[in-house]
Design a protein around this motif. Structure first.
Motif, PDB file in Angstrom:
ATOM      1  N   GLU A   1      10.530  11.570   4.705  1.00 38.55           N
ATOM      2  CA  GLU A   1       9.992  12.299   3.565  1.00 38.55           C
ATOM      3  C   GLU A   1       9.945  11.422   2.319  1.00 38.55           C
ATOM      4  N   LYS A   2      10.795  10.407   2.279  1.00 38.01           N
ATOM      5  CA  LYS A   2      10.858   9.500   1.129  1.00 38.01           C
ATOM      6  C   LYS A   2      10.130   8.188   1.405  1.00 38.01           C
ATOM      7  N   HIS A   3       9.376   8.139   2.497  1.00 35.62           N
ATOM      8  CA  HIS A   3       8.622   6.941   2.879  1.00 35.62           C
ATOM      9  C   HIS A   3       9.542   5.750   3.141  1.00 35.62           C
TER      10      HIS A   3
ATOM     11  N   ARG B   1      18.890  10.943  10.524  1.00 32.17           N
ATOM     12  CA  ARG B   1      17.605  11.185   9.850  1.00 32.17           C
ATOM     13  C   ARG B   1      17.451  12.612   9.355  1.00 32.17           C
ATOM     14  N   GLU B   2      18.051  13.582  10.032  1.00 31.26           N
ATOM     15  CA  GLU B   2      17.920  14.965   9.595  1.00 31.26           C
ATOM     16  C   GLU B   2      18.749  15.233   8.340  1.00 31.26           C
ATOM     17  N   THR B   3      19.781  14.431   8.139  1.00 29.98           N
ATOM     18  CA  THR B   3      20.617  14.576   6.946  1.00 29.98           C
ATOM     19  C   THR B   3      19.962  13.948   5.723  1.00 29.98           C
TER      20      THR B   3
ATOM     21  N   ASP C   1      10.784  -2.106  -0.578  1.00 25.90           N
ATOM     22  CA  ASP C   1      11.741  -1.060  -0.192  1.00 25.90           C
ATOM     23  C   ASP C   1      11.074   0.103   0.532  1.00 25.90           C
ATOM     24  N   GLU C   2       9.978  -0.212   1.225  1.00 27.54           N
ATOM     25  CA  GLU C   2       9.346   0.736   2.130  1.00 27.54           C
ATOM     26  C   GLU C   2       9.029   0.000   3.427  1.00 27.54           C
TER      27      GLU C   2
ATOM     28  N   HIS D   1       0.823  -1.213   0.000  1.00 30.46           N
ATOM     29  CA  HIS D   1       0.000   0.000   0.000  1.00 30.46           C
ATOM     30  C   HIS D   1       0.860   1.266   0.000  1.00 30.46           C
ATOM     31  N   SER D   2       1.861   1.250  -0.850  1.00 30.45           N
ATOM     32  CA  SER D   2       2.713   2.425  -1.012  1.00 30.45           C
ATOM     33  C   SER D   2       1.916   3.578  -1.596  1.00 30.45           C
ATOM     34  N   THR D   3       2.241   4.779  -1.147  1.00 23.38           N
ATOM     35  CA  THR D   3       1.605   5.974  -1.712  1.00 23.38           C
ATOM     36  C   THR D   3       2.415   6.548  -2.872  1.00 23.38           C
ATOM     37  N   LYS D   4       3.590   5.940  -3.144  1.00 30.68           N
ATOM     38  CA  LYS D   4       4.447   6.428  -4.234  1.00 30.68           C
ATOM     39  C   LYS D   4       4.212   5.653  -5.522  1.00 30.68           C
ATOM     40  N   ALA D   5       4.223   4.335  -5.420  1.00 36.64           N
ATOM     41  CA  ALA D   5       4.000   3.477  -6.588  1.00 36.64           C
ATOM     42  C   ALA D   5       3.542   2.127  -6.073  1.00 36.64           C
TER      43      ALA D   5
END
Length: 269
Positions: free
Chosen positions: A205-207, A198-200, A170-171, A146-150
């Motif tokens: 943001e990329k799931h 994570r801040e770097t 890969d999510e 159930h990816s929101t990207k693809a």
């Protein structure tokens, strides 16, 4: 059963190949994804896997770092079929969107004779959520993450004796698949970076997950063996030590952070 990690990097990694792997058992080989280019044609023989011995493949989703290597595999396999040096058929399983893309690419990028093998000796089989196929002699059941990207599928491989290997794609493993993954003997899970970085790298943001997230999940699901991949590539030289140090704060099982071309032997039926 041998599990060979052919690539461990995320989409824009250049110091390692994009994430893909092979499973060998019962005299058969299952290739899962193929990375983003023709480097896959070098990596397979480097691990002792002959392309002419490949007959089954599974593609998780259509992102270019997983898909573009597929057309190189198809090109070489169909070329060898026409030369008479490849025995048998080649079957690729995925969901409908990936199957449509591979069909389109094969039809438009390969020769007419190669494309004519689609449906004859090159089989592109669309699967639906919850359906199964056989790879490397094992039943493999796919699930939609159930990816929101693809649209993307993971899978659970039956190792026999009530044991399973789970590939989460890969999510992050979705809540809907946690029941399937729980108690798996082995789990392959992405870890874009360490939590402390994570801040770097902005994994959320990329799931994507961090090492901490993936390890907490595996601990909660009581998975005894965890393989982390699909990482950033700026810490390749000391990735094992750095990722391992963070991960073992949250996970008590066997934690593997493989290099490209590293293999693992797994007990199966």
């Amino acid at each position: 059963m041998k599990l060979t990690i052919l690539g461990t990097g995320n989409a824009i990694a250049t110091r390692c190949y994009n994430t893909c792997f092979a499973v060998q058992d019962h005299g058969q080989t299952l290739l899962v994804d193929a990375g983003g280019g023709n480097e896959i044609l070098r990596r397979l023989p480097a691990t002792g896997i002959a392309i002419n011995d490949l007959h089954t493949m599974f593609v998780t989703h259509k992102h270019i770092d997983h898909l573009l290597g597929v057309i190189w595999i198809v090109r070489v396999v169909t070329m060898n079929m026409l030369k008479g040096t490849y025995d048998g058929d080649f079957t690729i399983y995925s969901h409908d969107e990936v199957v449509d893309l591979i069909t389109y690419m094969s039809t438009h990028l390969l020769t007419g004779k190669q494309a004519a093998l689609i449906g004859d000796r090159l089989h592109l089989i669309p699967l639906k959520d919850g359906e199964s196929f056989c790879g490397a002699g094992h039943k493999i059941t796919v699930f939609d993450i159930h990816s929101t990207k693809a649209k993307q599928f993971g899978f659970v491989m039956d190792l026999g004796g009530g044991r399973h290997l789970t590939c989460c794609g890969d999510e992050p493993c979705p809540k809907s698949a946690e029941k399937l993954a729980a108690g798996s003997e082995w789990m392959l899970h992405e870890a874009f970076c360490r939590y402390c970085d994570r801040e770097t790298y902005k994994p959320y943001e990329k799931h994507h997950s961090t090492v901490k997230d993936a390890c907490e999940l595996a601990e909660r699901l009581k998975v005894p063996n965890l393989i982390l991949y699909h990482t950033e590539d700026h810490h390749i030289a000391d990735r094992k030590a750095l990722y391992g140090a963070e991960g073992r704060q949250y996970y008590s099982g066997r934690l593997e952070i493989p290099d490209d071309l590293e293999g693992f032997y797994i007990l199966s039926d």
